[in-house]
Design a protein around this motif. Structure first.
Motif, PDB file in Angstrom:
ATOM      1  N   ALA A   1       0.794  -1.181   0.027  1.00  0.00           N
ATOM      2  CA  ALA A   1      -0.203  -0.032  -0.011  1.00  0.00           C
ATOM      3  C   ALA A   1       0.726   1.420  -0.021  1.00  0.00           C
ATOM      4  CB  ALA A   1      -0.919  -0.097   1.187  1.00  0.00           C
ATOM      5  N   ASP A   2       2.053   1.268   0.610  1.00  0.00           N
ATOM      6  CA  ASP A   2       2.925   2.565   0.559  1.00  0.00           C
ATOM      7  C   ASP A   2       3.383   2.993  -0.649  1.00  0.00           C
ATOM      8  OD1 ASP A   2       2.295   2.812   3.428  1.00  0.00           O
ATOM      9  OD2 ASP A   2       4.124   1.489   3.913  1.00  0.00           O
ATOM     10  N   GLN A   3       3.963   1.722  -1.494  1.00  0.00           N
ATOM     11  CA  GLN A   3       4.285   2.048  -2.617  1.00  0.00           C
ATOM     12  C   GLN A   3       3.132   2.236  -3.877  1.00  0.00           C
ATOM     13  OE1 GLN A   3       6.666  -1.401  -4.032  1.00  0.00           O
ATOM     14  NE2 GLN A   3       8.356  -0.755  -2.879  1.00  0.00           N
ATOM     15  N   GLN A   4       2.011   1.930  -3.264  1.00  0.00           N
ATOM     16  CA  GLN A   4       0.912   2.073  -4.176  1.00  0.00           C
ATOM     17  C   GLN A   4       0.523   3.648  -4.201  1.00  0.00           C
ATOM     18  OE1 GLN A   4      -3.025   1.077  -2.764  1.00  0.00           O
ATOM     19  NE2 GLN A   4      -3.807   0.444  -4.749  1.00  0.00           N
ATOM     20  N   LEU A   5       0.470   4.128  -2.832  1.00  0.00           N
ATOM     21  CA  LEU A   5       0.256   5.795  -2.759  1.00  0.00           C
ATOM     22  C   LEU A   5       1.367   6.564  -3.377  1.00  0.00           C
ATOM     23  CD1 LEU A   5      -1.043   5.643   1.058  1.00  0.00           C
ATOM     24  CD2 LEU A   5      -2.266   6.101  -1.016  1.00  0.00           C
ATOM     25  N   LEU A   6       2.604   6.168  -3.228  1.00  0.00           N
ATOM     26  CA  LEU A   6       3.689   6.851  -3.772  1.00  0.00           C
ATOM     27  C   LEU A   6       3.686   6.977  -5.232  1.00  0.00           C
ATOM     28  CD1 LEU A   6       6.185   8.468  -3.408  1.00  0.00           C
ATOM     29  CD2 LEU A   6       7.742   6.336  -3.104  1.00  0.00           C
ATOM     30  N   ALA A   7       3.519   5.562  -5.957  1.00  0.00           N
ATOM     31  CA  ALA A   7       3.269   5.545  -7.398  1.00  0.00           C
ATOM     32  C   ALA A   7       2.339   6.338  -8.024  1.00  0.00           C
ATOM     33  CB  ALA A   7       3.118   3.885  -7.636  1.00  0.00           C
ATOM     34  N   LYS A   8       1.005   6.538  -7.261  1.00  0.00           N
ATOM     35  CA  LYS A   8      -0.111   7.240  -7.734  1.00  0.00           C
ATOM     36  C   LYS A   8       0.204   8.787  -7.870  1.00  0.00           C
ATOM     37  CE  LYS A   8      -4.167   9.422  -6.988  1.00  0.00           C
ATOM     38  NZ  LYS A   8      -4.416  10.743  -5.870  1.00  0.00           N
ATOM     39  N   GLU A   9       1.000   9.082  -6.608  1.00  0.00           N
ATOM     40  CA  GLU A   9       1.404  10.474  -6.493  1.00  0.00           C
ATOM     41  C   GLU A   9       2.333  10.926  -7.533  1.00  0.00           C
ATOM     42  OE1 GLU A   9       2.603  11.367  -2.724  1.00  0.00           O
ATOM     43  OE2 GLU A   9       0.774  11.005  -1.621  1.00  0.00           O
ATOM     44  N   THR A  10       3.328  10.148  -7.980  1.00  0.00           N
ATOM     45  CA  THR A  10       4.556   9.968  -9.042  1.00  0.00           C
ATOM     46  C   THR A  10       3.987  10.304 -10.387  1.00  0.00           C
ATOM     47  OG1 THR A  10       6.000   9.048  -7.360  1.00  0.00           O
ATOM     48  CG2 THR A  10       6.568   9.368  -9.514  1.00  0.00           C
ATOM     49  N   ILE A  11       3.062   9.250 -10.657  1.00  0.00           N
ATOM     50  CA  ILE A  11       2.463   9.070 -11.959  1.00  0.00           C
ATOM     51  C   ILE A  11       1.627  10.381 -12.254  1.00  0.00           C
ATOM     52  CG2 ILE A  11       1.160   7.705 -13.590  1.00  0.00           C
ATOM     53  CD1 ILE A  11       1.841   5.352 -11.785  1.00  0.00           C
ATOM     54  N   ALA A  12       0.888  10.655 -11.393  1.00  0.00           N
ATOM     55  CA  ALA A  12      -0.465  12.029 -11.618  1.00  0.00           C
ATOM     56  C   ALA A  12       0.460  13.166 -11.963  1.00  0.00           C
ATOM     57  CB  ALA A  12      -1.261  12.094 -10.259  1.00  0.00           C
ATOM     58  N   GLU A  13       1.521  13.346 -10.921  1.00  0.00           N
ATOM     59  CA  GLU A  13       2.413  14.492 -11.152  1.00  0.00           C
ATOM     60  C   GLU A  13       3.082  14.618 -12.600  1.00  0.00           C
ATOM     61  OE1 GLU A  13       6.358  16.634  -8.974  1.00  0.00           O
ATOM     62  OE2 GLU A  13       5.257  15.106  -7.971  1.00  0.00           O
TER      63      GLU A  13
END
Length: 610
Positions: free
Chosen positions: A75-87
Motif C-alpha cells: 500500500a505504501d508503494q501504491q500511494l507513492l506510485a499514484k502521486e508520482t504518475i499523476a504529477e
C-alpha cells in the motif's frame, strides 16, 4: 450415465469459478486517458521507467483496452506510485488507486475471476469530495441577473445595465424615479434578496445581495442535489452496495466496494462535464480574433483538434433539457452520442435550427478540473475548461433527437453516462482518495468465518458418526455445496459477499444437510418396513423429494422477498441464501444419489451402514 456426467460437469464448473478466490489481490495504480489523450505503449514504458527511477518495484504492468494497470508490492508503494504518475502525466490522464485480482492470466483468459466482497469484508475505494459552494452561488447569481432583466422588461422599467460584482448584483438606472420603481417592484418579487440604494451623485444604482437564509438554502440544495447526482452516477457504474453520504456542510463521502475500474469511477464521480450549443459567428474575422479583436456578443474558443473558432455568446440550448443519452457509432464507425430532449428542449432546438438552416453550429464541451491550488478560504480552486468538440452545418430542421460527434469512444461513453445521470449543480473536487480496509474490523470477520468453520465441523462430525458411510457422502455433498456457492457468487457480476452473506452461508450448511437427514431417515423407515436395500434407497429418495422441495421453495420465496424489499446487507444475505438453497438441493438430492448409485446400485446388498 447422463445424470452422472451432469453432476460431475456442474461441480467441475463450480470448482473452476471458485478457484480464483484463492489468489488474493494486488495493490495497483490505474491510468486512463481523458480529453482526447491516449494511453499507449509509450505511456506504459514512460510510467515503468518513472517508477523504476523512484525505486518502486513493479510486479506487473498491463495495457489493455486503452487502460494501464500497474501492480506494486504494498500500500505504501501504491500511494507513492499514484502521486508520482499523476504529477508526471498531467491533467489529461486520470490516475487512481486500485485493488486488482491476482488471478493468473491463463485463468482470467478463461473467464475466471474472484467474487466481489463488500466493504465490511474486503474494503474498497474511499473518496472525500468537496462541493464548490462559490460556484453554486455564482450560478444562482447569474440566474438572478437573467430574472431581473426579464422582470424589469415585463414591467417596462428602464435600466442602464445589470452585472455581477464582488458584493452581489448591481443594477444601474438613468434616473431616481426608475430606481425607486424598480426597488419597489423587485422587493415584492424577490423576498430572498436584500436591496439597498448605492447611488453616488448622478450614478443611480441598486445593489442586490442574497440573504443569509437564502445562501444557506442554496448551499444545502447544492449539496443534496450533488449527492443525488453522484448516487445516480454510481448506479450507472453498476457498483453494488455503495456508500454515498454527506460530511459536514460542503463535503460528500463516497465508498465503493470491490470496484475494479477505479480510474473510471473517479473520473465519472467528479466530472462536471456539460454541453452547450452556440451558433458560430461566421462574420467574425479569424485573423482579428487571433489578435483578440472579437465582435461584441461573441467569444473565441479553442477547438479540440486545434485552432480557434468564434462563437456567439448566446446559448441556444444547454444539457439541462437532455432526457436520454446513449453512446453509438455512425455509418463510418466513428463514436457519437445519441441525444433525446424533453418537450421544451425539443421545441427550442427545432426553432433554432429552423431559423439557421445552412449556418454552422458548434457543440461546446465544458468541464471543471482541480487546478491544484487553494482559494483564500482553503477550498479547492477549480479550473474551467471549455473547448469546441464539433462544428456542423445545420442541414435541416432538427427535433428532439440528434447526435453529437467529435468524441473518442471512451469520451462518448462517459459523456452519455453523465448526461443520463444529470449534471452537478456545482463542481466537486476529490480532496482525499484512499483504499480502505474492512469497515467492521478483522475481528468481526474472523468471528464470522470461525462460526462457519465450527458450524460446518460439528455438522460433518455428527453426520459421519450417526450415518457412517452415508454420512461421509453427505459431507462430500456439503463441501461441494459450499464450493458451488462461492463459484456461483463469482460468476454473477452484481453479486457481493458481505458479513451477513457469510451468515447466509452458515444457514445454508444447516439447510443443505437437512435434505440428506430427511432422505436417510426415510431410507431407515423403508428398511424397517422390510424393504430390500435397493427398494429402500429408491423409495427414500423418491418420497423425501417432495418434502425437501416444499421446505426449500418456501424458504427461497422468503429470501426472494427479502431481496426485493431489502437494501444493503439484507440483499447480501438474501442473495447468498437463494444461491445456497439452489445448490444444496442439487448436491443433497442429485449429487448424493449419483454417489449412492455408484457404490450400491446394481449390487445385491443385504444391509446398509446407515
Amino acid at each position: 450415465m447422463w445424470k452422472n456426467i451432469m453432476v460431475v460437469l456442474v461441480i467441475a464448473i463450480g470448482c473452476f469459478y471458485a478457484v480464483p478466490n484463492l489468489f488474493g489481490e494486488d495493490h495497483a495504480v490505474q491510468v486512463v486517458a481523458t480529453r482526447g489523450a491516449e494511453v499507449t505503449a509509450s505511456t506504459q514504458a514512460r510510467v515503468n521507467e518513472l517508477l523504476a527511477s523512484k525505486g518502486i518495484a513493479v510486479k506487473r504492468s498491463e495495457l489493455e483496452k486503452g487502460q494501464l494497470l500497474v501492480r506494486v508490492q504494498n500500500a505504501d508503494q501504491q500511494l507513492l506510485a499514484k502521486e508520482t504518475i499523476a504529477e508526471d502525466l498531467g491533467d489529461k490522464f486520470t490516475v487512481a488507486l486500485n485493488l486488482a485480482p491476482a488471478t493468473p492470466q491463463w485463468l482470467e483468459s478463461m473467464g475466471g475471476s474472484p467474487m466481489k466482497l463488500g466493504l465490511d469484508l474486503r474494503g474498497g475505494v474511499h473518496f472525500l469530495m468537496e462541493v464548490d459552494m462559490g460556484e453554486a452561488i455564482r450560478k444562482m447569481e447569474e440566474a438572478k441577473v437573467a430574472d431581473f432583466r426579464s422582470q424589469l422588461r415585463e414591467e417596462k422599467i428602464r435600466y442602464a445595465g445589470i452585472r455581477n460584482n464582488a458584493q452581489g448584483i448591481e443594477i444601474k438606472f438613468r434616473d431616481a424615479e426608475s430606481l425607486a420603481s424598480a426597488e419597489r417592484f423587485l422587493k415584492s418579487r424577490s423576498n430572498d434578496m436584500v436591496f439597498s440604494d448605492v447611488s453616488k451623485g448622478e450614478d443611480f444604482a441598486l445593489q442586490a445581495v442574497m440573504s443569509e437564509t437564502y445562501l444557506k438554502q442554496i448551499k444545502e440544495e447544492a449539496l443534496q442535489q450533488n449527492i443525488t447526482t453522484i448516487r445516480n452516477r454510481v448506479n450507472e457504474l453498476g457498483v453494488a452496495e455503495p456508500v454515498v453520504q454527506r460530511q459536514g456542510a460542503e463535503r460528500i463521502i463516497v465508498e465503493l466496494p470491490g470496484v475494479q475500474d477505479t480510474a473510471r469511477a473517479k473520473e465519472i464521480l467528479g466530472a462536471t462535464a456539460s454541453i452547450e450549443f452556440h451558433m458560430v459567428d461566421d462574420k467574425a474575422d479569424p485573423n482579428a480574433a487571433q489578435s483578440g479583436r472579437v465582435p461584441a456578443g461573441s467569444e473565441v474558443y479553442q477547438r479540440r483538434e486545434g485552432g480557434q473558432v468564434v462563437l456567439k455568446k448566446e446559448v441556444m440550448l444547454t444539457g439541462d433539457h437532455i432526457t436520454g443519452a446513449q453512446p453509438s457509432f455512425d455509418q463510418y464507425s466513428r463514436p457519437q452520442v445519441s441525444i433525446n430532449l424533453d418537450a421544451k428542449g425539443g421545441t427550442i432546438f427545432s426553432n433554432v435550427t429552423k431559423d439557421n438552416i445552412g449556418k454552422p453550429m458548434a457543440t461546446l464541451f465544458i468541464e471543471y478540473k482541480d487546478s491544484g491550488e487553494r482559494n483564500a478560504d482553503g477550498s479547492v480552486k477549480m479550473q474551467k475548461i471549455q473547448e469546441v468538440i464539433s462544428v456542423a452545418t445545420i442541414q435541416a430542421r432538427l427535433g428532439r433527437n440528434f447526435v453529437i460527434t467529435g468524441l473518442s469512444h471512451g469520451e462518448a461513453q462517459n459523456l452519455a453516462l453523465l448526461l443520463r445521470a444529470g449534471a452537478l449543480i456545482a463542481p466537486v473536487s476529490i480532496v482525499e482518495e484512499r483504499t480502505i480496509g474492512p469497515s467492521l474490523g478483522a475481528e468481526n470477520i474472523e468471528s464470522g468465518v470461525q462460526a462457519m468453520i465450527w458450524g460446518m465441523a460439528v455438522v460433518l462430525i455428527f453426520m459421519l458418526v450417526y450415518y457412517r458411510s452415508f454420512g461421509l457422502i453427505a459431507n462430500l455433498a456439503l463441501t461441494a455445496n459450499l464450493v458451488m456457492v462461492v463459484g456461483v457468487m463469482s460468476m454473477i457480476p452484481g453479486a457481493v459477499l458481505t458479513l451477513p452473506g457469510i451468515a447466509g452461508m452458515v444457514l445454508t450448511v444447516g439447510m443443505a444437510v437437512d435434505g440428506n437427514v430427511l432422505i436417510y431417515e426415510r431410507i431407515r423407515e423403508e428398511l424397517r418396513a422390510g424393504r430390500s436395500v435397493q427398494q429402500a434407497i429408491h423409495e427414500g429418495y423418491g418420497n423425501a423429494f417432495s418434502t425437501i422441495a416444499d421446505a426449500n421453495i418456501t424458504t427461497f420465496l422468503t429470501a426472494l422477498i427479502l431481496f426485493a424489499v431489502g437494501t444493503g446487507a439484507i440483499k447480501g444475505f438474501a442473495v447468498t441464501l437463494m444461491i445456497g438453497i439452489a445448490t444444496s438441493m442439487f448436491t443433497a438430492i442429485v449429487g448424493t444419489r449419483a454417489i449412492v448409485n455408484a457404490i450400491w446400485g446394481g449390487k445385491r446388498v443385504k444391509t446398509l451402514s446407515i
